[in-house]
Motif scaffolding. Sequence first.
Motif, PDB file in Angstrom:
ATOM      1  N   LEU A 191       0.840  -1.195   0.000  1.00 22.10           N
ATOM      2  CA  LEU A 191       0.000   0.000   0.000  1.00 22.10           C
ATOM      3  C   LEU A 191       0.878   1.249   0.000  1.00 22.10           C
ATOM      4  CD1 LEU A 191      -2.808   1.365   0.343  1.00 22.10           C
ATOM      5  CD2 LEU A 191      -2.477   1.150   2.819  1.00 22.10           C
ATOM      6  N   ASN A 192       0.686   2.090  -0.995  1.00 19.00           N
ATOM      7  CA  ASN A 192       1.436   3.342  -1.118  1.00 19.00           C
ATOM      8  C   ASN A 192       0.486   4.536  -1.065  1.00 19.00           C
ATOM      9  OD1 ASN A 192       3.468   1.467  -1.799  1.00 19.00           O
ATOM     10  ND2 ASN A 192       4.440   2.884  -3.214  1.00 19.00           N
ATOM     11  N   ILE A 193       1.072   5.704  -0.846  1.00 19.36           N
ATOM     12  CA  ILE A 193       0.353   6.972  -0.972  1.00 19.36           C
ATOM     13  C   ILE A 193       1.111   7.826  -1.982  1.00 19.36           C
ATOM     14  CG2 ILE A 193      -0.327   9.124   0.171  1.00 19.36           C
ATOM     15  CD1 ILE A 193      -1.992   6.879   1.205  1.00 19.36           C
ATOM     16  N   TYR A 194       0.396   8.427  -2.941  1.00 16.77           N
ATOM     17  CA  TYR A 194       0.993   9.408  -3.843  1.00 16.77           C
ATOM     18  C   TYR A 194       0.481  10.787  -3.440  1.00 16.77           C
ATOM     19  CZ  TYR A 194       2.044   5.660  -7.292  1.00 16.77           C
ATOM     20  OH  TYR A 194       2.491   4.543  -7.939  1.00 16.77           O
ATOM     21  N   TYR A 195       1.424  11.727  -3.326  1.00 14.44           N
ATOM     22  CA  TYR A 195       1.025  13.104  -3.034  1.00 14.44           C
ATOM     23  C   TYR A 195       1.666  14.040  -4.048  1.00 14.44           C
ATOM     24  CZ  TYR A 195       0.529  17.627  -0.768  1.00 14.44           C
ATOM     25  OH  TYR A 195       0.231  18.941  -0.510  1.00 14.44           O
ATOM     26  N   ASN A 196       0.828  14.754  -4.768  1.00 16.57           N
ATOM     27  CA  ASN A 196       1.283  15.723  -5.765  1.00 16.57           C
ATOM     28  C   ASN A 196       0.822  17.117  -5.375  1.00 16.57           C
ATOM     29  OD1 ASN A 196       1.461  13.173  -7.093  1.00 16.57           O
ATOM     30  ND2 ASN A 196       1.404  14.181  -9.076  1.00 16.57           N
ATOM     31  N   LYS A 212       0.418  -8.481 -19.713  1.00 16.01           N
ATOM     32  CA  LYS A 212      -0.507  -8.450 -18.586  1.00 16.01           C
ATOM     33  C   LYS A 212       0.249  -8.947 -17.358  1.00 16.01           C
ATOM     34  CE  LYS A 212      -4.324  -7.541 -20.965  1.00 16.01           C
ATOM     35  NZ  LYS A 212      -5.261  -6.456 -20.686  1.00 16.01           N
ATOM     36  N   GLY A 213       0.132  -8.254 -16.267  1.00 15.42           N
ATOM     37  CA  GLY A 213       0.863  -8.695 -15.088  1.00 15.42           C
ATOM     38  C   GLY A 213       0.806  -7.708 -13.954  1.00 15.42           C
ATOM     39  N   LYS A 214       0.287  -6.508 -14.236  1.00 12.60           N
ATOM     40  CA  LYS A 214       0.208  -5.516 -13.163  1.00 12.60           C
ATOM     41  C   LYS A 214      -1.112  -4.764 -13.230  1.00 12.60           C
ATOM     42  CE  LYS A 214       3.821  -3.256 -11.634  1.00 12.60           C
ATOM     43  NZ  LYS A 214       4.926  -2.293 -11.448  1.00 12.60           N
ATOM     44  N   ILE A 215      -1.795  -4.763 -12.106  1.00 15.19           N
ATOM     45  CA  ILE A 215      -3.010  -3.975 -11.939  1.00 15.19           C
ATOM     46  C   ILE A 215      -2.773  -3.038 -10.762  1.00 15.19           C
ATOM     47  CG2 ILE A 215      -5.458  -4.018 -11.338  1.00 15.19           C
ATOM     48  CD1 ILE A 215      -5.097  -5.274 -13.992  1.00 15.19           C
ATOM     49  N   LYS A 216      -3.171  -1.790 -10.910  1.00 18.56           N
ATOM     50  CA  LYS A 216      -3.113  -0.851  -9.795  1.00 18.56           C
ATOM     51  C   LYS A 216      -4.516  -0.351  -9.489  1.00 18.56           C
ATOM     52  CE  LYS A 216       1.596   1.027  -9.969  1.00 18.56           C
ATOM     53  NZ  LYS A 216       2.417   2.243 -10.151  1.00 18.56           N
ATOM     54  N   VAL A 302      -3.634  10.253  -3.433  1.00 13.84           N
ATOM     55  CA  VAL A 302      -4.315   8.989  -3.684  1.00 13.84           C
ATOM     56  C   VAL A 302      -3.638   7.882  -2.888  1.00 13.84           C
ATOM     57  CG1 VAL A 302      -5.069   9.622  -6.008  1.00 13.84           C
ATOM     58  CG2 VAL A 302      -2.902   8.443  -5.710  1.00 13.84           C
ATOM     59  N   ALA A 303      -4.440   6.912  -2.458  1.00 16.29           N
ATOM     60  CA  ALA A 303      -3.907   5.665  -1.900  1.00 16.29           C
ATOM     61  C   ALA A 303      -3.784   4.682  -3.055  1.00 16.29           C
ATOM     62  CB  ALA A 303      -4.834   5.122  -0.823  1.00 16.29           C
ATOM     63  N   VAL A 304      -2.678   3.944  -3.092  1.00 22.11           N
ATOM     64  CA  VAL A 304      -2.386   3.081  -4.234  1.00 22.11           C
ATOM     65  C   VAL A 304      -2.115   1.653  -3.767  1.00 22.11           C
ATOM     66  CG1 VAL A 304      -0.940   2.774  -6.272  1.00 22.11           C
ATOM     67  CG2 VAL A 304      -1.270   5.068  -5.328  1.00 22.11           C
ATOM     68  N   MET A 305      -2.798   0.710  -4.396  1.00 22.36           N
ATOM     69  CA  MET A 305      -2.530  -0.696  -4.129  1.00 22.36           C
ATOM     70  C   MET A 305      -2.011  -1.356  -5.402  1.00 22.36           C
ATOM     71  SD  MET A 305      -2.351  -3.395  -2.279  1.00 22.36           S
ATOM     72  CE  MET A 305      -3.084  -2.797  -0.748  1.00 22.36           C
ATOM     73  N   ASN A 306      -0.911  -2.076  -5.274  1.00 18.80           N
ATOM     74  CA  ASN A 306      -0.380  -2.855  -6.380  1.00 18.80           C
ATOM     75  C   ASN A 306      -0.897  -4.285  -6.276  1.00 18.80           C
ATOM     76  OD1 ASN A 306       1.765  -1.156  -7.855  1.00 18.80           O
ATOM     77  ND2 ASN A 306       2.255  -0.819  -5.702  1.00 18.80           N
ATOM     78  N   TYR A 307      -1.487  -4.748  -7.359  1.00 17.91           N
ATOM     79  CA  TYR A 307      -1.912  -6.148  -7.439  1.00 17.91           C
ATOM     80  C   TYR A 307      -0.947  -6.873  -8.384  1.00 17.91           C
ATOM     81  CZ  TYR A 307      -6.401  -4.723  -5.423  1.00 17.91           C
ATOM     82  OH  TYR A 307      -7.384  -4.240  -4.600  1.00 17.91           O
TER      83      TYR A 307
END
Length: 312
Positions: A191-196, A212-216, A302-307
């Motif tokens: 779980l990440n946070i992006y701040y701009n 195919k291999g990464k979903i965010k 935004v909160a970011v989840m890598n799948y």
Amino acid sequence: MNKIKKKLRNLLTKNNDEEIASSSLEYLYDIIQSSALDKMQHMDINDLSFLSIEYNNLENQFEQATSILKNYGIVLIKNAISEKLSDDVFENFKKIQKDFKSSDRLIRDQVTETYYIDSEGLKFKTYQEKANYSKTIFSIRNGADKGMIDVFNYDYIDKKNSSNLRKVYENPRIVDLINSASEKKYSPKNLNIYYNQDIQNTRGFHVDAYSKGKIKAFIYLTDVKDISYGPYSYVIKSNTDSEAEKLNKTFAKLSDKKHTEAFCFKIENAYPILGTKGTLVISDQAGIHRGHPQAKERERMVAVMNYEYEKE
């Protein structure tokens, strides 16, 4: 698309000199990027309902959501978290940011008992090293997106709020939706946070990986009401555009750009993904995307989840 292809092929046929061809591609890359930004700047984007469902109606709209993600590469799920949770995460982040911004040591890397500030980008060589680090990392980007703060493993410094965010990302029906659309088995990871804030030099349209291999999945923690806030932007249907993929790979080899940069795509399919706080955006990263430049004094979190998919 056909006009762009014709121009690029004419240049490459006419200019056998590699340096001239590379320069021509660089010029056309800039033209395509600026044209897409201009198109988004002037489009009427009041309605993204064709990409959207409601979180509390996910069960009834499950097949619809799966179809949207599979066919367009992106789906918006409204009201996935409460406004209070969005505000709590935002306020906690700003408090920590105020602490390290006031330090005269920000020009150098800082480490505390709970987090590490990677302001020079020298300690960690790979994304995976940051994801596996034992503390939260405030990674301050350089180059494209300079100044953007990418917070790795937010869980470690805000356990309660992170747990509530993860409940959405780990919702079995959200995971089922992703797996059904991709026909692969994915699972949520870090779980990440992006701040701009005032980030105007953002990376151009690109993919994270063609295969195919990464979903965010992004949850807007602040309102992104219009293009001035620097919304996530996506070229719908580009996740399945094999023709553009072949062209982009070919042109990248003849230029100085990374192989994942997008020289060629349907400009009319580029959309700024606007939304209110609490909107969940699930995105196939094989599709072409970018962060839109912000206007001055605008901020976005935004909160970011890598799948990641589980290899057989």
